[in-house]
Motif scaffolding. Sequence first.
Motif, short mmCIF file in Angstrom:
data_model
loop_
_atom_site.label_atom_id
_atom_site.label_comp_id
_atom_site.label_asym_id
_atom_site.label_seq_id
_atom_site.Cartn_x
_atom_site.Cartn_y
_atom_site.Cartn_z
N TRP A 97 3.50 9.30 6.23
CA TRP A 97 3.53 9.04 4.79
C TRP A 97 2.68 10.05 4.03
N ASP B 51 0.35 4.43 -0.49
CA ASP B 51 -0.07 5.64 0.22
C ASP B 51 0.30 5.60 1.70
N SER B 52 0.22 4.40 2.29
CA SER B 52 0.42 4.29 3.73
C SER B 52 1.70 3.58 4.11
N HIS C 250 0.87 -1.18 0.00
CA HIS C 250 0.00 0.00 0.00
C HIS C 250 0.91 1.23 0.00
N HIS D 89 2.11 6.37 11.54
CA HIS D 89 2.87 5.99 10.35
C HIS D 89 2.17 6.51 9.08
N ARG D 90 0.87 6.33 9.01
CA ARG D 90 0.12 6.82 7.84
C ARG D 90 0.18 8.34 7.74
#
Length: 791
Positions: A290, A110-111, A108, A286-287
Amino acid sequence: MTATPSTWDYDHYDAAEERLRESLCTLGNGYFATRGALPECAADDVHYPGTYVAGCYNRLISTVAGREVENEDMVNLPNWLPLRFRPAGGDWLTPDTAEVLDHRQTVHLDSGVLERLTRFGLDGERVLSVRQLRLVHMADPHLAALRTEFTAEGGPVDLEVEAALDGGVTNSGVPRYRDLDGHHLTHVHTGTAGDDTVWLRCRTRTSDIRTGMAARTTADAPVTAAREHLCVTQRVTLRARPGRTATVDKVVALHTSRDPAISDPLQAAVDRVAEAPGFDDLLVTHRTAWGQLWRRAELEVPGEAGSILRLHLFHVLQTLSPHTADLDVGVPARGLHGEAYRGHVFWDELFVLPYLNLHFPEVSRALLHYRHRRLEKARSAARAIGRRGALYPWQSGSDGREETQQLHLNPRSGRWLPDHSHLQHHVGSAIAYNVWQYCEASGDAEFLHTKGAEMLLQIARFWADSATWDEHLGRHRIRGVVGPDEYHEAYPGADRPGLDDNAYTNVTAAWVLSRTLRVLDDLPEPRRRELGERTALDDAELEQWDSVSRTLHVPFHEGVVSQFEGYGDLAELDWEGYRDRYGDIRRLDRLLEAENDSVNNYQASKQADVLMLGYLFSPAELRSLFRRLGYALDERTWQRTVDHYLARTSHGSTLSGLVHGWILARARRAEAWDYFQEALKGDVADLQGGTTGEGIHLGAMAGTLDLVQRGLTGLETRAGALWLDPVPLPELSSYGFSVRYQGHWGVRFRLEHSRLEIAVPAAGPLPIDVRLPDREVRLQPGDTCRLVLPD
């Protein structure tokens, strides 16, 4: 493999592709990275888990072909991934030993999360579904986490689960290096810290870098710990039921003695993992981190090309993130994704920094600091061959000495051969070019006037001292070098390595000399005086630099620029014959050596050499450089030169397609897309034949991003302005991106066929001057400009 702008997916399990997938599913945060290996699989001929901390090297001596050979490697550190599982009393389940009904891996983008889903058939009736989420934390660079979810189908399953920290790892990820000593870790000790936490510490054998690692494992049942030789494990017994998920979370902390503000790496790791939140909270932060990165590196390209470019950007950001700005590290040519090239720093920053300059200038500055800290080592290298100035190494590692191997293995012939690539002295010009490009894009006059000027001065001094006067030619010459081509290391039958007057080397040396003279002229008088006193620089030396910058020899043959003096006298190769015999001839040098021949005998290049000049310099700037040297480089001469080398290049490097695509975008657009595709797919399709599994090609990945950002737009940061000269390809005529330019965060560009839109953020400090071939525009903060481009 399937891809979308936000995911990179692999369906089904394929052991033959596992190494490739592990590289492209690597997760990292600029401080460390871990390959995308399956946690239940140990290192073998199929799988290779690896964890690498930026700048963590160790030096060992091996005996090869009867000689002692010293090599420094980026160290494969203890493996934090291991988590295996089995039905109670049964065999451990892996895709290689059990029935696999379904298997899917998804990055993934994006994340920054790697998701894995595998369904194992157990006994004809029951199925165990295993879902894992993995992250290497982008907000806290010392943390990583793995969540494993077990669900049963067809009946309950009693499971034994074992998590571990494994210190029994070696550097063995590259088959051709396996004759060399790869045992870098020693003094491995393990222990426990509380009911759910275990730790491991070790150190490297010669560099004495201490590593501390701690893991906290939590589950729906009690966790017990056991210490084994070189390993510490945690075990838990679970019952997986249909419709209910049993979960095991593993949170890991990693520190080394190279960290800033560190005392004991082990205690730091134990403390950090104790304070770390649970998996769900880690995932949230974390997301968020990012999301901030993606905003700063905004890139919108449609179709398959856009999906691959986003994967490239993902891996660039994982190798060189804002965390890198706090580290003493360079640009590892193969990322933090594997052990090819031993994790060394080459000249790949030449292809990486132009992208970073316009998004993460603080990272570019840190990477240039890496070079400046090793300036004295480069000066020592120059003195060792009787020269003044700074001779930077072709391959650099921990301390800046030359790390190029003395021997390299030809896998086709099985022979170990002398390696002369340390003669690629043009790496110094690449560093000087990066200094100038960074300062132009960022407006960082303080760096240019201090560390930048010091590097430029010493690199220019080396080139001036390397040039010798040839009375017959009435010109200066630089002898005994190897150019970017890398195939040609000597003249046919010569008993010494090196070539004379490599055109790329000489032209870039002339650029360094002339640019450094201008920088010195522009220095504030107190700083110039201070620098001159420290370096014993006087007017006579500056006059010599000016003379050399105008009289370096550039050879020609048959109306084209020669790669080096005497290139035109070499034999022509039977290209079609070799393609018919071998198919893939990218590594033509290995094919010829296995036939007891040598590529030195032929007009054949591995990658762009002369044509690199068209990659670094705009057409107008390149003409100006040749004019300063006393040569006319008109459009017809350059086109003949392009045609000549296109027909004689095997593209044995992932950088080759990139450079040729860049040049052809302005020379012959119809062919440019084919080369761009080659550069795009170099890693994802493993076009070099197995090399991607040993680590991604970071320069090519960053270079494809820069091709869209600067190559197709003609974007230059020069003379206090943004210069644009767009050449949209028919296959890529609509795209958008943003850049950070001299204090402006997020200057947005949007190209839609023949229309260009530029938007300047309202919070910018000053207006931006934009210059196109047919007009000039001044944009105030908050302005948006829409321009119709000429056909």
